[in-house]
Write an enzyme that holds these catalytic residues in place. Structure first.
Site, short mmCIF file in Angstrom:
data_model
loop_
_atom_site.label_atom_id
_atom_site.label_comp_id
_atom_site.label_asym_id
_atom_site.label_seq_id
_atom_site.Cartn_x
_atom_site.Cartn_y
_atom_site.Cartn_z
N ARG A 124 29.17 -27.33 8.50
CA ARG A 124 28.83 -25.93 8.81
C ARG A 124 28.01 -25.38 7.67
NH1 ARG A 124 29.41 -25.27 13.08
NH2 ARG A 124 31.62 -24.95 13.47
N LYS A 153 -19.50 1.07 17.24
CA LYS A 153 -18.76 -0.15 16.94
C LYS A 153 -18.04 -0.72 18.17
CE LYS A 153 -18.19 -1.96 13.55
NZ LYS A 153 -17.22 -1.70 12.49
N SER A 209 -14.40 2.65 16.50
CA SER A 209 -14.19 3.11 15.13
C SER A 209 -13.98 4.62 15.13
CB SER A 209 -15.40 2.75 14.27
OG SER A 209 -15.40 3.45 13.05
#
Length: 451
Positions: A320, A287, A281
Site C-alpha cells: 500500500r 486581428k 483583439s
C-alpha cells in the site's frame, strides 16, 4: 460557501477554454463519487449472487447508491479525518440503505479497491469521449487530405521555402499519427479497463476461497475485465493511459503549430474556423488570432507536465503506497480534462479550417519559383556536371530574386543552360507541380488505412 476553483480549467469562466463539460461530467468529483457508489452496489450484488450477502441487503444498497443523496459537507469532514472519502461514503451509504443492509456494505473490500475501480469506470467514460472526438478529427483530416491531394504549396524547412508539397500531403502527415494513436488506444483499453479487488493487501484473505469468484462477479456487474492479480501497487496501465494522452497532445500540437504559422499575415494560407468576434483583439479590430491553436498548445503543455507526476506515482512501497498513489487524483482527471479540451479544439480546426489555395500558389511564386532550384539542378547535372549545374542554378536564383523575375526567365538568359535545355523544358521543370515526388502516393497510403 462553495470553494472557489484555483485551477482555471475548473472555473466557471476560464473553464470554457480549458477542457469540456462532457469530460467534467465523466471524471469530475461528483462523477467519481457516483462511481464509488456504483462499485459498492455492484460488490453487494456480486456477493449476493454467491450467497455471501443477503439479497435484500444488496437490493437496498443498490437503491441507496445515488450520489445526489450524499451529505457532501459531512463527507468532506470525514475525508479530512481519514485521508480518503471511502470511509465516510460507506457510512452514509449504510445509513441510506438501512441498518440491516449497512452490516453488509463494503464486505471484503478495502478503500483502494473502491477508489481504483471507480477511477477505471470514470476513465472508461472519459476515453469513450476522447475516442469519439478522435474519430471525428480523423474523418475531417482525411477529407482535407483527399480534397487537397494535388493542391500545391510550399514545403518549408527551418521556416523557409524548401521544396513543393501539397496541402493534402501536409494533412496526411497530421493524420497518420492520429491513426497510430487510435490503434494504440484500442490496444490499451483492455489492459486498463480491469477491476481492482484485492482486500487489505491484495490476497482477498477476508473472503476465504470465495475471493476470486467475488472479483469475477464484481467485474461482470461493472462490465470490466479481471486481472491475473490485483494491481493496486502496479500502476503501469494508469501511467500508460496518461502517457497516451501526452502523445496525443503532442500530435495535436504539431497540427496547431502548423496552422498557427500558416495563419500569419505574411503567409495566409490556412485559417481556423471563423465566427464574429472570435480571436479578436481589445485594441486592434483587424486581428484574427489563432485562438484554437493557442489553447491546443496550452492544454497539451499542461498534460505533458502531468505525465511525469503519474510516472512518479508508480514508485509504491510494499502492499500500500504512502504518498505516490495519493498524487494520482491531482493528475489523472486533470490530464483527461485537458486532453479532451485540446482534442475538442483540434477537431474544430480540422472540421472548419479555411484553405486558400490561391494564396498558396502566390506564395510559391513570390520567390520567382526559386523553390524549384533543386529540380532544375538535378535535371541539368547529367548534362553539365553537378558542380556546374549547381553554380548555374545558384546564379539564376540570385538574378530572379534581385530582379523579381521568374526563375525560368533567369535560366533562359544563361547561355550554358539555354544551350542544353529549351524554353518548354525550362517551363516544365520550373513548375512546382512537376516536382512533388511521391507526395500523392503517401497521401493515398495514409487514406488507405481508414478502411
Amino acid at each position: 460557501m462553495t470553494p472557489s476553483p484555483v485551477n482555471p480549467a475548473d472555473g466557471a469562466v476560464w473553464g470554457v477554454l480549458y477542457g469540456t463539460d462532457a469530460m467534467r461530467g465523466a471524471v469530475g468529483e461528483m462523477a467519481l463519487l457516483q462511481r464509488m457508489l456504483d462499485v459498492e452496489a455492484a460488490l453487494a450484488r456480486a456477493e449476493a449472487g454467491l450467497g455471501i450477502v443477503p439479497q435484500a441487503a444488496a437490493d437496498a444498497i443498490t437503491a441507496a447508491a445515488r450520489a445526489e443523496q450524499l451529505d457532501l459537507a459531512a463527507l468532506a469532514k470525514a475525508t479530512r479525518n481519514t485521508g480518503y472519502p471511502v470511509v465516510g461514503l460507506v457510512k452514509q451509504l449504510g445509513a441510506l440503505a438501512g441498518e440491516e443492509a449497512a452490516r453488509w456494505t463494503h464486505w471484503g473490500a478495502t478503500t483502494q479497491d473502491i477508489l481504483d475501480t471507480a477511477l477505471v469506470l470514470a476513465l472508461r467514460d472519459g476515453f469513450q469521449l476522447i475516442r469519439d472526438d478522435l474519430e471525428d478529427t480523423i474523418d475531417a483530416l482525411a477529407a482535407r487530405a483527399r480534397e487537397h491531394r494535388d493542391t500545391v504549396m510550399a514545403g518549408r524547412t527551418h521556416l523557409q521555402h524548401a521544396l513543393p508539397v501539397t496541402f493534402g500531403y501536409k494533412c496526411a502527415v497530421w493524420l497518420s499519427p492520429l491513426l497510430n494513436l487510435r490503434e494504440r488506444l484500442d490496444d490499451l483499453l483492455p489492459r486498463l479497463l480491469r477491476v481492482q479487488f484485492g482486500g487489505a493487501v491484495g490476497t482477498l484473505a477476508s473472503l476465504g476461497n470465495k475471493g476470486p469468484a467475488v472479483a469475477e462477479g464484481l467485474a461482470r456487474e461493472l462490465g470490466l475485465g479481471v486481472p491475473e492479480i490485483p494491481w493496486h501497487v502496479a500502476r503501469d496501465t494508469l501511467a500508460e493511459a496518461v502517457s497516451w494522452c501526452g502523445i496525443l497532445c503532442g500530435a495535436l500540437s504539431k497540427i496547431a503549430t502548423d496552422v498557427m504559422l500558416l495563419m500569419q499575415t505574411e503567409v495566409g494560407e490556412v485559417f481556423e474556423p471563423h465566427e464574429a468576434g472570435r480571436g479578436g483583439s481589445s485594441t486592434m479590430p483587424q486581428k484574427r488570432n489563432p485562438i484554437a491553436c493557442e489553447y491546443v498548445l496550452a492544454q497539451a503543455r499542461g498534460v505533458h507536465a502531468l505525465v511525469p507526476q503519474v510516472m512518479a506515482a508508480m514508485a509504491l512501497d510494499h502492499e500500500r503506497g504512502t504518498g505516490p498513489w495519493q498524487a494520482e487524483p491531482l493528475a489523472i482527471p486533470q490530464a483527461m480534462l485537458l486532453t479532451h479540451g485540446a482534442l475538442d479544439q483540434a477537431r474544430q480546426i480540422a472540421q472548419g479550417m479555411t484553405v486558400d489555395a490561391a494564396r498558396m500558389r502566390r506564395n510559391l511564386e513570390a520567390t520567382g519559383d526559386a523553390i524549384m532550384a533543386e529540380a532544375v539542378m538535378m535535371a541539368l547535372a547529367p548534362v553539365m556536371g553537378r558542380g556546374a549545374a549547381h553554380d548555374a542554378v545558384h546564379h539564376a536564383c540570385d538574378v530572379a530574386l534581385a530582379e523579381r523575375v521568374p526563375l525560368a526567365e533567369a535560366l533562359g538568359r544563361d547561355d550554358a543552360v539555354a544551350s542544353r535545355m529549351g524554353a518548354e523544358e525550362i517551363a516544365r521543370i520550373t513548375d512546382p507541380a512537376s516536382y512533388l515526388g511521391s507526395a500523392g502516393l503517401f497521401v493515398d497510403r495514409v487514406l488507405a488505412r481508414l478502411s
